[in-house]
Design an enzyme around this catalytic site. Sequence first.
Site, PDB file in Angstrom:
ATOM      1  N   ARG A  29      -5.929  13.476   3.474  1.00 50.76           N
ATOM      2  CA  ARG A  29      -6.320  14.174   4.692  1.00 50.76           C
ATOM      3  C   ARG A  29      -5.166  14.382   5.665  1.00 50.76           C
ATOM      4  NH1 ARG A  29     -10.426  11.989   2.347  1.00 50.76           N
ATOM      5  NH2 ARG A  29      -8.998  10.257   2.130  1.00 50.76           N
ATOM      6  N   LYS A  33      16.453   8.009  -5.244  1.00 48.34           N
ATOM      7  CA  LYS A  33      17.845   7.671  -5.591  1.00 48.34           C
ATOM      8  C   LYS A  33      18.401   6.612  -4.647  1.00 48.34           C
ATOM      9  CE  LYS A  33      18.824  12.498  -6.834  1.00 48.34           C
ATOM     10  NZ  LYS A  33      19.610  13.652  -6.368  1.00 48.34           N
ATOM     11  N   ARG A  41       4.967   9.364   7.247  1.00 47.75           N
ATOM     12  CA  ARG A  41       4.155   8.190   6.878  1.00 47.75           C
ATOM     13  C   ARG A  41       5.024   7.250   6.062  1.00 47.75           C
ATOM     14  NH1 ARG A  41      -1.821   8.236   4.531  1.00 47.75           N
ATOM     15  NH2 ARG A  41      -2.141   8.649   6.739  1.00 47.75           N
ATOM     16  N   HIS A  81      -1.673   4.599  13.740  1.00 49.85           N
ATOM     17  CA  HIS A  81      -1.935   5.917  13.147  1.00 49.85           C
ATOM     18  C   HIS A  81      -2.464   6.789  14.298  1.00 49.85           C
ATOM     19  CE1 HIS A  81      -2.822   9.026  10.416  1.00 49.85           C
ATOM     20  NE2 HIS A  81      -3.514   8.393   9.506  1.00 49.85           N
TER      21      HIS A  81
HETATM   22  N1  ASP Z   1      -6.487   7.185   5.734  1.00 51.40           N
HETATM   23  C1  ASP Z   1      -6.418   6.081   6.670  1.00 51.40           C
HETATM   24  C2  ASP Z   1      -4.991   5.583   6.805  1.00 51.40           C
HETATM   25  O1  ASP Z   1      -4.071   6.186   6.278  1.00 51.40           O
HETATM   26  C3  ASP Z   1      -7.375   4.999   6.357  1.00 51.40           C
HETATM   27  C4  ASP Z   1      -7.202   4.299   5.035  1.00 51.40           C
HETATM   28  O2  ASP Z   1      -6.267   4.568   4.288  1.00 51.40           O
HETATM   29  O3  ASP Z   1      -8.044   3.439   4.768  1.00 51.40           O
HETATM   30  O4  ASP Z   1      -4.773   4.604   7.464  1.00 51.40           O
END
Ligand code: ASP
Length: 333
Positions: free
Chosen positions: A81, A111, A132, A160
């Site tokens: 998502r 690498k 991320r 997040h």
């Molecule tokens: N998608 C959310 C996160 O990246 C929740 C999860 O992974 O449980 O934190």
Amino acid sequence: MLAENHKLKPLFDFDALPPKQTVGNGFTGMDVLSVAQFDRDRLDYIFARAREMREMVLRIGGTDLLRGHVLACLFYEPSTRTSSSFIAAMERLGGGVIPITQGVQFSSVSKGETLADTVRTLEQYADIIVLRHPEIGSSQLAADYASVPVINAGDGPGEHPTQALLDLFTIREELGRLDGLKVAMIGDLRYGRTVQSLTKLLLQYDVSLRFVSPEILRLPLNTMNQVIDAGVNVRETHDVADVIQNADVLYVTRVQKERFSDLAQYEEVKNYYEITPELMAQAKEKMIVLHPLPRVGEIHYAVDSDPRAAYFRQVKNGMYIRMALLAAVLGRA
Ligand code: ASP
């Protein structure tokens, strides 16, 4: 060889190009690293923009507000998502994307390139970086090196922030208010970064909080101390049945398997709770169930047809919020 009579004609009429405009919205150029950067005014601003984005998408699908802008989407951890909604957001606003998402293993990261170097490379091509990474503080580190804005799309069990914005927006849109609500957070409150971020945002409102988890997954002390300092009405319990009747929002989360060093411990708690139609029968008529997703058994599929199950509407809101945020940070909204 060039043709003899070739004359170099300018490709662009630079005098006719419009000036690059940015609006003074207080977001332009800002790194989005933590929910601590959002007060109620900022939240209202992003929510108002997200509503405009929703209206625009429903009417015409997309615009060229961010044409000429490129987003680098750099994901060192899996995502469905967050990565796709950032990409969709950029594309619906007419911008371009460098997606290093599911394929980080095919980039120079495999690498041994450091995050600092990868970020300093991507900023040569892109106007903004969404990151991320499994380590707490990684987005701050990236922001220290990058001269373009960095958006934290999850730093390990840390924060997040964009998920929390879309969670809060969903609550506001579904229930029409934030003040006065009883919010129950259920599941992995220890490692779930969305729980940390949403809890902190909710402290700006007049809410009651209930935290439901097995003992080993209780809310970390530093977050709990912030809750207590904010003076909100709070209680912890191990049982969903204790909170279901009064909750306006059930925020259900997955046990974060990837954060456990001892998998036997994960096995012990992985099936600790499940939201079922029988449990939902005890809940208020006007309430909502949210989940940041993915779910791995915490909400029974039979709950999906309940109008109070708002988790897929929540997914869609993620795109509108990220459209609003990208446009604001890039100085175009
Ligand atoms: N998608 C959310 C996160 O990246 C929740 C999860 O992974 O449980 O934190």
